[in-house]
Design an enzyme around this catalytic site. Structure first.
Site, PDB file in Angstrom:
ATOM      1  N   GLU A  42      -7.473 -15.731   6.536  1.00  0.00           N
ATOM      2  CA  GLU A  42      -8.654 -15.335   5.772  1.00  0.00           C
ATOM      3  C   GLU A  42      -8.839 -13.824   5.949  1.00  0.00           C
ATOM      4  O   GLU A  42      -8.674 -13.310   7.069  1.00  0.00           O
ATOM      5  CB  GLU A  42      -9.876 -16.075   6.320  1.00  0.00           C
ATOM      6  CG  GLU A  42     -10.980 -16.167   5.304  1.00  0.00           C
ATOM      7  CD  GLU A  42     -12.240 -16.735   5.917  1.00  0.00           C
ATOM      8  OE1 GLU A  42     -13.325 -16.319   5.473  1.00  0.00           O
ATOM      9  OE2 GLU A  42     -12.131 -17.553   6.846  1.00  0.00           O
ATOM     10  N   ASP A  71      -2.212  -4.660   1.963  1.00  0.00           N
ATOM     11  CA  ASP A  71      -3.565  -4.952   1.487  1.00  0.00           C
ATOM     12  C   ASP A  71      -3.950  -3.800   0.574  1.00  0.00           C
ATOM     13  O   ASP A  71      -3.781  -2.625   0.926  1.00  0.00           O
ATOM     14  CB  ASP A  71      -4.570  -5.115   2.627  1.00  0.00           C
ATOM     15  CG  ASP A  71      -5.788  -5.895   2.141  1.00  0.00           C
ATOM     16  OD1 ASP A  71      -5.622  -7.077   1.764  1.00  0.00           O
ATOM     17  OD2 ASP A  71      -6.894  -5.331   2.070  1.00  0.00           O
ATOM     18  N   PHE A 152       0.330  -6.065 -13.156  1.00  0.00           N
ATOM     19  CA  PHE A 152      -0.572  -7.169 -12.826  1.00  0.00           C
ATOM     20  C   PHE A 152      -1.960  -6.610 -12.507  1.00  0.00           C
ATOM     21  O   PHE A 152      -2.160  -5.393 -12.455  1.00  0.00           O
ATOM     22  CB  PHE A 152      -0.027  -7.988 -11.645  1.00  0.00           C
ATOM     23  CG  PHE A 152       0.034  -7.236 -10.338  1.00  0.00           C
ATOM     24  CD1 PHE A 152       1.061  -6.355 -10.075  1.00  0.00           C
ATOM     25  CD2 PHE A 152      -0.949  -7.425  -9.350  1.00  0.00           C
ATOM     26  CE1 PHE A 152       1.134  -5.659  -8.859  1.00  0.00           C
ATOM     27  CE2 PHE A 152      -0.892  -6.750  -8.133  1.00  0.00           C
ATOM     28  CZ  PHE A 152       0.154  -5.858  -7.898  1.00  0.00           C
ATOM     29  N   ARG A 181       1.308   1.995  -3.720  1.00  0.00           N
ATOM     30  CA  ARG A 181       2.116   1.123  -2.849  1.00  0.00           C
ATOM     31  C   ARG A 181       3.405   1.822  -2.421  1.00  0.00           C
ATOM     32  O   ARG A 181       3.828   1.731  -1.273  1.00  0.00           O
ATOM     33  CB  ARG A 181       2.418  -0.177  -3.615  1.00  0.00           C
ATOM     34  CG  ARG A 181       3.191  -1.212  -2.818  1.00  0.00           C
ATOM     35  CD  ARG A 181       3.082  -2.594  -3.425  1.00  0.00           C
ATOM     36  NE  ARG A 181       1.723  -3.093  -3.382  1.00  0.00           N
ATOM     37  CZ  ARG A 181       0.932  -3.199  -4.464  1.00  0.00           C
ATOM     38  NH1 ARG A 181       1.377  -2.905  -5.665  1.00  0.00           N
ATOM     39  NH2 ARG A 181      -0.306  -3.615  -4.327  1.00  0.00           N
TER      40      ARG A 181
HETATM   41  P1  ITT Z   1      -1.548 -11.083  -0.453  1.00  0.00           P
HETATM   42  O1  ITT Z   1      -1.084 -12.497  -0.319  1.00  0.00           O
HETATM   43  O2  ITT Z   1      -0.453 -10.076  -0.275  1.00  0.00           O
HETATM   44  O3  ITT Z   1      -2.770 -10.785   0.368  1.00  0.00           O
HETATM   45  P2  ITT Z   1      -3.355 -10.695  -2.692  1.00  0.00           P
HETATM   46  O4  ITT Z   1      -3.192 -10.768  -4.164  1.00  0.00           O
HETATM   47  O5  ITT Z   1      -4.356 -11.604  -2.043  1.00  0.00           O
HETATM   48  O6  ITT Z   1      -1.917 -10.941  -2.010  1.00  0.00           O
HETATM   49  P3  ITT Z   1      -4.861  -8.431  -1.751  1.00  0.00           P
HETATM   50  O7  ITT Z   1      -5.654  -9.274  -0.841  1.00  0.00           O
HETATM   51  O8  ITT Z   1      -4.299  -7.143  -1.237  1.00  0.00           O
HETATM   52  O9  ITT Z   1      -3.603  -9.205  -2.316  1.00  0.00           O
HETATM   53  O10 ITT Z   1      -5.714  -8.188  -3.060  1.00  0.00           O
HETATM   54  C1  ITT Z   1      -5.445  -7.117  -3.861  1.00  0.00           C
HETATM   55  C2  ITT Z   1      -5.978  -7.359  -5.237  1.00  0.00           C
HETATM   56  O11 ITT Z   1      -6.084  -6.043  -5.828  1.00  0.00           O
HETATM   57  C3  ITT Z   1      -4.954  -8.124  -6.046  1.00  0.00           C
HETATM   58  O12 ITT Z   1      -5.341  -9.454  -6.225  1.00  0.00           O
HETATM   59  C4  ITT Z   1      -4.891  -7.361  -7.359  1.00  0.00           C
HETATM   60  O13 ITT Z   1      -5.798  -7.925  -8.256  1.00  0.00           O
HETATM   61  C5  ITT Z   1      -5.359  -5.964  -7.013  1.00  0.00           C
HETATM   62  N1  ITT Z   1      -4.222  -5.056  -6.882  1.00  0.00           N
HETATM   63  C6  ITT Z   1      -3.601  -4.635  -5.742  1.00  0.00           C
HETATM   64  N2  ITT Z   1      -2.584  -3.822  -6.019  1.00  0.00           N
HETATM   65  C7  ITT Z   1      -2.538  -3.723  -7.354  1.00  0.00           C
HETATM   66  C8  ITT Z   1      -1.701  -3.038  -8.237  1.00  0.00           C
HETATM   67  O14 ITT Z   1      -0.657  -2.333  -7.821  1.00  0.00           O
HETATM   68  N3  ITT Z   1      -1.950  -3.150  -9.527  1.00  0.00           N
HETATM   69  C9  ITT Z   1      -2.982  -3.875  -9.988  1.00  0.00           C
HETATM   70  N4  ITT Z   1      -3.812  -4.569  -9.233  1.00  0.00           N
HETATM   71  C10 ITT Z   1      -3.598  -4.501  -7.903  1.00  0.00           C
END
Ligand code: ITT
Length: 196
Positions: A42, A71, A152, A181
């Site tokens: 979490e 993250d 995305f 990133r």
């Molecule tokens: P993990 O399993 O790696 O945690 P997650 O999708 O839950 O995957 P995060 O908790 O880091 O990842 O949430 C980041 C959110 O921010 C993710 O769901 C995307 O919607 C957005 N995000 C992060 N990087 C992005 C990118 O390069 N382009 C667009 N949206 C991004």
């Protein structure tokens, strides 16, 4: 690249993130492993840094191999820096990612402030009690209408400063050449080189 690490696990449940990171690993002499359905902890941290560490430590504890996590999120000036660390939770409040994106555009227009940045923290756990983090930030603007079908998440509404395309109008390689990133990942690769 000289490195003592032959295999590194990318611990993420986000397929798009994994695809992007996979491309960044091309050409490196490290085997890239990933898991689609991971047992993610979490995200209780208040910062990207805290959440990234939680994830790479969990990956290392579960699989006992060096592990990176990411993250990340978008920080929008008109939302006082939000959704930031809550980017995923913000999106879940809406019917779709597109609805979340439209809401950000609406607030940006209302406040006449379109500044934003994307941030990524890569956390690397390579031994029990050895975790190091790397940060990448890309400044830009929120565009007036979503553009592009690639990428995305918030990619269609974010245009980095100095270019005319949104992240979603770029190929993976183009996005990786400038993204938050990849900035963090490049710092991570420099660290790996210095270790050996
Ligand atoms: P993990 O399993 O790696 O945690 P997650 O999708 O839950 O995957 P995060 O908790 O880091 O990842 O949430 C980041 C959110 O921010 C993710 O769901 C995307 O919607 C957005 N995000 C992060 N990087 C992005 C990118 O390069 N382009 C667009 N949206 C991004």
């Amino acid at each position: 690249m000289k490195t003592t690490f032959k295999k590194i696990l990318v611990f993420s449940s986000n397929k798009n993130k994994i695809k992007e990171i996979k491309k960044i690993f091309i050409g490196k002499k490290i085997k890239f492993l990933s898991i689609d359905k991971s047992v993610m902890p979490e995200e209780t941290g208040k910062t990207f840094n805290q959440n990234a560490k939680l994830k790479s430590k969990r990956g290392f504890d579960l699989y006992k191999i060096p592990c990176i996590s990411d993250d990340s999120g978008i920080c929008v000036s008109a939302l006082k820096g939000g959704p930031g660390v809550f980017s995923k939770r913000f999106e879940k409040k809406f019917k779709s990612q597109n609805h979340a994106n439209q809401e950000i555009i609406k607030l940006t227009k209302k406040l006449h402030d379109n500044k934003a940045y994307f941030k990524s923290v890569i956390s690397f756990t390579y031994k029990k009690n050895k975790t190091i983090t790397f940060e990448g930030i890309r400044n830009g603007i929120i565009v007036s209408k979503p553009r592009g079908k690639r990428g995305f998440g918030y990619d269609p509404i974010f245009q980095p400063n100095g270019v005319k395309k949104t992240y979603a109008e770029m190929s993976k390689n183009e996005k990786n050449s400038i993204s938050h990133r990849s900035i963090a990942m490049n710092k991570f690769f420099i660290f790996l080189n210095q270790l050996t």
